[in-house]
Design an enzyme around this catalytic site. Structure first.
Site, short mmCIF file in Angstrom:
data_model
loop_
_atom_site.label_atom_id
_atom_site.label_comp_id
_atom_site.label_asym_id
_atom_site.label_seq_id
_atom_site.Cartn_x
_atom_site.Cartn_y
_atom_site.Cartn_z
N ARG A 108 21.59 -61.57 9.45
CA ARG A 108 21.01 -60.28 9.86
C ARG A 108 20.03 -59.79 8.80
O ARG A 108 18.99 -59.25 9.12
CB ARG A 108 22.18 -59.28 9.98
CG ARG A 108 21.99 -58.18 10.95
CD ARG A 108 23.27 -57.40 11.09
NE ARG A 108 24.20 -57.64 9.96
CZ ARG A 108 25.44 -57.23 9.91
NH1 ARG A 108 25.94 -56.56 10.91
NH2 ARG A 108 26.22 -57.48 8.87
N GLU A 154 41.00 -53.96 4.51
CA GLU A 154 39.65 -53.42 4.68
C GLU A 154 39.70 -51.90 4.50
O GLU A 154 40.77 -51.29 4.61
CB GLU A 154 39.18 -53.70 6.11
CG GLU A 154 39.29 -55.14 6.54
CD GLU A 154 37.96 -55.83 6.63
OE1 GLU A 154 36.93 -55.14 6.64
OE2 GLU A 154 37.96 -57.07 6.66
N LYS A 205 45.26 -63.46 18.04
CA LYS A 205 45.76 -64.79 17.66
C LYS A 205 46.93 -65.20 18.57
O LYS A 205 47.05 -66.37 18.94
CB LYS A 205 46.18 -64.79 16.19
CG LYS A 205 44.98 -64.60 15.26
CD LYS A 205 45.38 -64.22 13.86
CE LYS A 205 44.18 -64.04 12.96
NZ LYS A 205 44.52 -63.45 11.66
N1 LIG Z 1 36.84 -63.68 6.38
C1 LIG Z 1 37.95 -64.34 6.67
O1 LIG Z 1 38.87 -64.50 5.85
C2 LIG Z 1 38.11 -64.94 8.05
C3 LIG Z 1 39.27 -65.69 8.34
C4 LIG Z 1 39.42 -66.28 9.60
C5 LIG Z 1 38.43 -66.08 10.55
N2 LIG Z 1 37.33 -65.33 10.25
C6 LIG Z 1 36.33 -65.15 11.29
O2 LIG Z 1 35.09 -65.71 10.84
C7 LIG Z 1 34.01 -64.98 11.38
C8 LIG Z 1 33.10 -64.52 10.25
O3 LIG Z 1 33.83 -63.70 9.36
P1 LIG Z 1 33.24 -63.30 7.93
O4 LIG Z 1 34.37 -62.68 7.21
O5 LIG Z 1 32.52 -64.44 7.32
O6 LIG Z 1 32.19 -62.15 8.33
P2 LIG Z 1 31.02 -61.53 7.42
O7 LIG Z 1 31.29 -61.77 5.98
O8 LIG Z 1 30.83 -60.14 7.89
O9 LIG Z 1 29.73 -62.40 7.81
C9 LIG Z 1 29.09 -62.27 9.04
C10 LIG Z 1 27.77 -62.99 8.95
O10 LIG Z 1 27.12 -62.90 10.22
C11 LIG Z 1 25.77 -62.44 10.05
N3 LIG Z 1 25.38 -61.72 11.23
C12 LIG Z 1 25.92 -60.58 11.71
N4 LIG Z 1 25.30 -60.22 12.87
C13 LIG Z 1 24.36 -61.17 13.09
C14 LIG Z 1 23.39 -61.36 14.11
N5 LIG Z 1 23.29 -60.51 15.11
N6 LIG Z 1 22.59 -62.46 14.02
C15 LIG Z 1 22.69 -63.32 13.00
N7 LIG Z 1 23.61 -63.20 12.00
C16 LIG Z 1 24.42 -62.12 12.06
C17 LIG Z 1 25.80 -61.60 8.79
O11 LIG Z 1 24.50 -61.56 8.24
P3 LIG Z 1 24.21 -60.84 6.82
O12 LIG Z 1 24.79 -61.76 5.79
O13 LIG Z 1 22.75 -60.76 6.77
O14 LIG Z 1 24.91 -59.52 6.90
C18 LIG Z 1 26.79 -62.39 7.92
O15 LIG Z 1 26.12 -63.42 7.25
C19 LIG Z 1 34.65 -63.84 12.21
O16 LIG Z 1 34.76 -64.24 13.55
C20 LIG Z 1 36.02 -63.70 11.60
O17 LIG Z 1 36.99 -63.18 12.51
C21 LIG Z 1 37.16 -64.77 9.03
#
Ligand SMILES: NC(=O)c1ccc[n+]([C@@H]2O[C@H](COP(=O)([O-])OP(=O)(O)OC[C@H]3O[C@@H](n4cnc5c(N)ncnc54)[C@H](OP(=O)(O)O)[C@@H]3O)[C@@H](O)[C@H]2O)c1
Length: 430
Positions: free
Chosen positions: A48, A192, A207
């Site tokens: 983003r 969070e 889940k």
């Molecule tokens: N974090 C965990 O521990 C964890 C564990 C299991 C599953 N998950 C799953 O993994 C997924 C990602 O989680 P995360 O924690 O990595 O999230 P995150 O840190 O918020 O990262 C989201 C990423 O998506 C990008 N983004 C958001 N909207 C977008 C759009 N419209 N077009 C293109 N890119 C976009 C953001 O860009 P920017 O960098 O520019 O903001 C960021 O790089 C989710 O489905 C979550 O449920 C996460």
């Protein structure tokens, strides 16, 4: 034989998980190529905020146009780690339409609309893998979908949210109240700023829907999952649990009915005996206990979240999907042939721990016992403590349906001698 033309990967999202996926793809490139039989190349990274510094990722790979990236036509695998429903859903279906397979970590989307995504994958003869969507690094989807494909799973009982397990574990080990334990989880980065999705059980419910669907070969949607959060659990509940040789966990429970004709999926806090393997899951760890006809009892344990653990599961899927791609095959798709009805919470049968504030006078115990009997809820044990005309009565029941228990509690509330129902907690894992 190593193929020299690389398989091209589009990474959608480069946050907590995506940045680790990119890092491991780069640092382990040779091993990944050897395991797959062809090199994998990061062909584009959609984000983003393009101006943000992304260590190790060439600037010319970054784009804000995720749609154009998935439509390129030369992409073999799209890794979706954006999260949320849209634009993730449209990007995934567009990826299938343009010839790519998909790896996703998106539990919210898969729980809400997994059927649509599976149908799109099947229509275009592509893979949809999502090991990271449930319990982070812990191998669970593939074991249920593949390793246990010849068995009959009867029950899946899991701690699938690290934040809530951290909070409950703190309450258990220090005697802290809910708010104090939540504050500590927030300060340490386990919760969070807005913890609603975790503490109200929404994350675990997503889940549970995914696990129940795979375990029982039946489509289970998020709306089918009964959900109760853990914000009402008190230090007094933990004291009662200890007296029973139990602790309290937020559990996701997916069950086949005793007659095998229906299934249920639910998330709520519950007492479990200290002797149950899930009782020893501490801190932010996750674990899932699976009971099946032939294998018996299995336990899967590990880190359920975090960039690097979650990326491990994503990379495992990426390797599997790339191998399928090279062999011109696809892995197993959705298996929902059993089409078992999903029953409501009222039909769940379990044990209950009920704590009542009652008047401390003769005949109260008999009155309370009569109400339980009238609703067909059999009492296992009763403990009474009295002080200054008031008393607390702790009743533990044998197995009864949730509907019968709800009727019992309603009737108890209408008794003059019952001042209040201090807590009701299900007892699981026995
Ligand atoms: N974090 C965990 O521990 C964890 C564990 C299991 C599953 N998950 C799953 O993994 C997924 C990602 O989680 P995360 O924690 O990595 O999230 P995150 O840190 O918020 O990262 C989201 C990423 O998506 C990008 N983004 C958001 N909207 C977008 C759009 N419209 N077009 C293109 N890119 C976009 C953001 O860009 P920017 O960098 O520019 O903001 C960021 O790089 C989710 O489905 C979550 O449920 C996460």
């Amino acid at each position: 034989m190593m193929r020299t033309r690389p398989l091209k990967v589009a990474l959608l999202g480069c946050g907590v998980v995506g940045s680790e996926v990119a890092r491991i793809m780069t640092t382990h490139a040779d091993d990944l190529a050897a395991r797959i039989g062809a090199p994998v190349e990061l062909a584009g990274v959609a984000v983003r905020r393009p101006s943000r510094v992304r260590e190790g990722i060439p600037a010319d790979l970054i784009t804000t146009d995720a749609t154009a990236l998935v439509k390129r036509g030369d992409i073999d695998v799209v890794v979706e780690v954006i999260g949320g429903i849209e634009p993730a859903r449209t990007l995934i279906t567009t990826a299938f339409e343009h010839g790519a397979s998909v790896v996703s970590a998106n539990k919210a989307l898969l729980a809400q609309d997994g059927a649509t995504l599976h149908a799109a994958a099947e229509e275009h003869d592509k893979d949809l893998y999502y090991e990271a969507a449930v319990a982070g690094a812990i191998p669970l989807i593939r074991p249920l979908r593949e390793s246990l494909a010849g068995d009959k799973v009867n029950r899946v009982l899991g701690i699938v949210n690290g934040t809530t397990n951290f909070i409950l574990d703190k309450m258990d080990s220090t005697g802290a109240g809910y708010q104090e334990a939540l504050d500590e989880a927030t300060a340490l980065g386990y919760a969070e700023a807005d913890p609603t999705a975790d503490v109200e059980g929404f994350d675990a419910a997503a889940k549970a829907a995914i696990l129940a669907g795979i375990a029982f070969h039946t489509r289970v949607r998020l709306d089918d999952v009964y959900r109760e959060g853990m914000t009402e659990v008190t230090a007094a509940d933990f004291a009662s649990a200890k007296e029973m040789g139990c602790t309290i966990k937020l559990l996701a429970i997916c069950e086949r009915a005793a007659d095998g004709g229906s299934v249920t999926a639910r998330v709520h806090p519950a007492m479990i005996p200290l002797t149950h393997p899930l009782a020893s899951v501490r801190g932010a760890y996750n674990a899932v206990f699976v009971e099946s006809d032939a294998a018996g009892e299995l336990m899967f344990y590990g880190p359920g979240a975090g960039g690097s653990p979650t990326a491990s599961a994503v990379l495992g899927d990426l390797v599997a999907v790339c191998r399928n791609r090279l062999s011109g095959s696809t892995g197993p798709g959705e298996s929902a042939y059993a089409q078992l009805p999903v029953s409501s919470m009222g039909e769940v049968v379990t044990r209950y721990h009920i704590s009542l504030d009652v008047a401390d006078k003769p005949g109260v115990l008999a009155q309370v016992a009569t109400v339980f009997a009238e609703h067909d809820v059999s009492i296992d044990t009763v403990r009474q403590q009295g002080k200054d005309g008031e008393a607390s009565l702790v009743v533990v029941t044998h197995r009864a349906s949730d509907a019968s228990l709800a009727g019992t509690v309603e009737a108890l509330r209408s008794l003059d001698t019952v001042r209040g129902v201090a807590s009701i907690m299900r007892v699981e894992g026995e």
